[in-house]
Design a protein around this motif. Structure first.
Motif, PDB file in Angstrom:
ATOM      1  N   PHE A 169       0.768  -1.281  -0.103  1.00 29.68           N
ATOM      2  CA  PHE A 169       0.071  -0.059  -0.087  1.00 29.68           C
ATOM      3  C   PHE A 169       0.824   1.122   0.039  1.00 29.68           C
ATOM      4  O   PHE A 169       0.427   2.397  -0.761  1.00 29.68           O
ATOM      5  N   ASP A 170       1.820   1.183   0.867  1.00 31.90           N
ATOM      6  CA  ASP A 170       2.798   2.371   0.899  1.00 31.90           C
ATOM      7  C   ASP A 170       3.402   2.803  -0.592  1.00 31.90           C
ATOM      8  O   ASP A 170       3.439   3.929  -1.135  1.00 31.90           O
ATOM      9  N   GLU A 171       3.672   1.566  -1.115  1.00 32.96           N
ATOM     10  CA  GLU A 171       4.522   1.788  -2.529  1.00 32.96           C
ATOM     11  C   GLU A 171       3.294   2.537  -3.612  1.00 32.96           C
ATOM     12  O   GLU A 171       3.760   3.240  -4.376  1.00 32.96           O
ATOM     13  N   VAL A 225      -8.706   2.492  -0.014  1.00 30.57           N
ATOM     14  CA  VAL A 225      -8.927   1.055   0.734  1.00 30.57           C
ATOM     15  C   VAL A 225     -10.404   1.129   1.406  1.00 30.57           C
ATOM     16  O   VAL A 225     -10.480   0.553   2.559  1.00 30.57           O
ATOM     17  N   SER A 226     -11.123   2.147   1.002  1.00 29.38           N
ATOM     18  CA  SER A 226     -12.208   2.379   1.823  1.00 29.38           C
ATOM     19  C   SER A 226     -13.344   1.496   1.448  1.00 29.38           C
ATOM     20  O   SER A 226     -13.050   0.700   0.491  1.00 29.38           O
ATOM     21  N   ASP A 227     -14.083   1.004   2.601  1.00 28.89           N
ATOM     22  CA  ASP A 227     -15.162  -0.023   2.305  1.00 28.89           C
ATOM     23  C   ASP A 227     -16.059   0.174   1.038  1.00 28.89           C
ATOM     24  O   ASP A 227     -16.266  -0.856   0.335  1.00 28.89           O
ATOM     25  N   ILE A 249       4.488  -3.387  -9.026  1.00 22.85           N
ATOM     26  CA  ILE A 249       4.344  -3.406  -7.526  1.00 22.85           C
ATOM     27  C   ILE A 249       3.549  -4.519  -6.986  1.00 22.85           C
ATOM     28  O   ILE A 249       4.023  -5.424  -6.101  1.00 22.85           O
ATOM     29  N   CYS A 250       2.470  -5.009  -7.758  1.00 18.18           N
ATOM     30  CA  CYS A 250       1.733  -5.848  -7.508  1.00 18.18           C
ATOM     31  C   CYS A 250       2.496  -7.315  -7.688  1.00 18.18           C
ATOM     32  O   CYS A 250       2.403  -8.358  -6.843  1.00 18.18           O
TER      33      CYS A 250
END
Lengths: 453, 453
Positions: free
Chosen positions: A2-4, A15-17, A53-54
């Motif tokens: 997530f930081d990257e 990342v909100s629901d 990144i993934c």
């Protein structure tokens, strides 16, 4: 990870629901799958960086457009990152002389249409929903005009794709045809995000036809309507649209769109030509066939406004069905058969529905031998779910028995996975080999299109 | 290996010099490659057994049809076994209602045409040569009618393919469209035998048009002819053929076919329609465009006989050129560009030829932006070979510069190999991955389509 992603994209990572829930499913009902994060890139380079990144973190990558997928393609069933492409909507170039255009994958069909408004050009592929062009390519979409203009397969000349390792390739080109190399464009069209993320596409355009007329024509029987379709296609009459609608569908359409179409097996037609004379010739030929097959009369729509009313009613068939049973979920399915079997396939399907006591409106692109059923169900009722699954399964088996396919235009996703082995046999191993070769870690939309072992 | 092949095929294995020589090259000049043996299977099962024998012995497999390949596809440059498919010519099934047919790969275009003679149906793809349908699919062939009916890409619905390990798969199906799985049919179309041996194909058929007219139309300038093509396509006039021929080509055509076409940049047209009225509408529209662009008059061919004379002359352009320099070899090349660049590309190419003092007739499928040059050379003269190689290279570079392709319809084979990297860039690595995945031992027509490391 997530930081990257945040370092790369700033606040274009969520990342909100609510956002994750929105990206957990498409339009038709399939078990949702929540992504761990949703990202909103604005360029091919950003998509490439996201994929890298993934890949480094072994996280699945699920491309997402307008969420109008009908077979669960966008459901993040193995978690990972949903790549929302709807901020990539630029028109990168257009050549009216060559009738082609390059657009970013997140541009929607209607926005492309608006962009072309004063150019005299059109992109005819029309799946009904206002899908993104990238999503339409990924599912090999088609729709009402495929009988004349083909599907996305025929109308994507080339594309830019981000591969599983983040490498960016371009496929195809601007030449109208080429015999140079494997047809990677056609490999990525219909690959449902399992081989790479499409970030831009070069499309064929067409001049807007000088003359257009549309009509609705009810028939005494479904067999007569289907026979009209077959003869129209056989004679090579270049109809632009020839849609079949059953009584159940017309009932909900009339209720929803405040129309008053007679409740009968019905064909919706559209004719395009370079002149009124050319359209009249087509109409004359089709009217003659239809009359012999028990047509009870043509209702013409010659003005743009009348045509819009007609096609809006047709396009809203899905929403009309959804509205017909408030609170229920829609589960739409489609198959495609050689047109000589269309009537038989429809009649057997209607008999099957009747025997089961299930109302599922039928609407289809008859000229291609392709039709849809729209089931409405209470997703929490396992009995109803089971019953509809069985009806769907029998529909697919019927289509395969007639030499057809389990999906004419919606794709495999997760909804049609279990029919892949039966439809493709040993070819499925070839698909698996290609998938492994291009995505060895199985990170590109895993669990879609190819059944997992 | 030979013993095993003989046990399988009896006298349908040949190691004679004459048969091997015949199977060492195609039509256009490229360094020949002698196969060690030539086999003549009569079924898919036999092809599968042959491939298994070759695989066990590590021997290359080179599919062979009529030998009309133009880029050296059939030359057995690494030895091995040439699989001659011309004894597989059966029509396996036909459905006039669905407008489709399944034929074995060795059936030729003209024999298919003869088979369809009294059915009212036709298979329109017409590369000129009487190639096998399998060979046409393998090279993604097209020809004069592609502007209306598409190429082999658009007209193969499915196929049976023998893979590198001898496994038999079927791809596609009889449905007019499908969104189920990777498009393996389109992957094998144009794969030039490098991924498998095509043994049968299901093809789209079309009703023979009720009305047909053809015409020859000379222009004051090449630019005017090209502008006529662009406007015709832009307006969506559904011409069935629109061919461009230059002065050099018409000179040799007139000499060979005893015709007397004026020596000028010329378009050859054909119009198809469901009625005379529809054909007349197209003609009216094209005549208007052509007149404005400096056409000097239409010479009409309405009877079947007149049309045959016209198209035979056009199809014999290649043989007319060959006959124009007895003893020399023909080396024909083709490129394809977006049509807006067609005139510029042709004019620059003609200037290049003139500067080099080389006569190379030009003929092309103008509606697709595709044209051919036919070079004549003394294959034993390294200087001439070098000069023509350079002209060919500049032609390809010009095509790529205009956003086109190094081959519109002849394929890569060995003749266009050196341009693959430039045209495809990183996509070539994806092609290599697919090749490795499906043919790990590199036995399927090795050295073609993908440059060897």
């Amino acid at each position: 990870m997530f930081d990257e992603l945040r370092t790369l994209l700033g606040d274009r990572v969520s990342v909100s629901d609510a956002v994750r829930e929105h990206h957990s499913h498409g339009e038709s009902w399939h078990a949702p799958g929540l992504p761990e994060a949703v990202v909103f890139p604005t360029s091919t380079d950003e998509v490439s960086a996201i994929v890298k990144i993934c890949a480094r973190h072994g996280k699945p990558i699920v491309p997402f457009g307008m969420g109008s997928s009908l077979e669960g393609h966008v459901n993040a069933i193995h978690g990972g990152v949903s790549i929302d492409l709807t901020r990539m909507t630029r028109v990168l170039r257009i050549s009216p002389e060559d009738l082609d255009i390059t657009v970013e994958a997140g541009l929607t069909r209607l926005r492309l249409d608006a962009h072309l408004k004063n150019t005299g050009l059109m992109f005819p592929i029309d799946p009904g929903a206002d899908a993104t062009i990238g999503g339409m390519a990924a599912t090999r979409a088609s729709g009402t005009t495929a009988v004349r203009y083909g599907t996305m397969r025929d109308n994507v000349l080339g594309m830019t794709v981000v591969l599983a390792d983040g490498q960016v390739i371009t496929t195809g080109g601007r030449a109208r045809k080429s015999s140079s190399g494997y047809d990677l464009t056609r490999l990525f069209v219909g690959s449902e995000g399992t081989l790479g993320v499409i970030t831009d596409l070069t499309l064929r355009l067409y001049g807007r036809p000088e003359a257009v007329r549309a009509a609705v024509c009810p028939f005494e029987s479904m067999a007569g309507a289907a026979a009209t379709v077959i003869q129209t296609i056989q004679l090579g009459i270049p109809v632009a649209r020839i849609e079949i609608v059953d009584e159940a569908q017309l009932r909900v359409v009339n209720a929803y769109s405040k129309t008053n179409y007679p409740i009968a097996p019905t064909l919706f037609f559209e004719f395009h030509g370079i002149s009124d004379v050319m359209v009249d010739e087509q109409i004359k030929a089709v009217e003659e066939i239809a009359r012999e097959q028990g047509a009870t009369g043509f209702q013409w729509a010659s003005t743009l406004e009348d045509r819009n009313t007609l096609w809006t009613a047709r396009h809203n068939a899905y929403y009309a069905t959804v509205a017909s049973r408030p609170g229920a979920r829609a589960w739409t399915t489609d198959i495609c058969v050689p047109i000589s079997h269309l009537a038989e396939c429809i009649l057997q399907t209607q008999a099957d529905l009747k025997a089961a006591g299930v109302v599922a409106p039928l609407v289809g692109h008859a000229g291609d031998g392709n039709f849809h059923l729209i089931f409405m169900l209470d997703a929490n009722d396992p009995k109803e779910f089971e019953q509809i699954s069985r009806l769907n399964e029998r529909l697919v088996e019927r289509a395969l028995k007639f030499g057809g396919t389990c999906s004419g235009e919606h794709g495999v996703g997760i909804g049609k996975l279990k029919y892949s082995a039966k439809e493709h046999g040993a070819s499925l191993d070839v698909m698996r080999s290609i998938k492994r070769a291009l995505d060895p870690d199985n990170l590109m939309n895993p669990g879609k299109l190819i059944p997992e072992p």
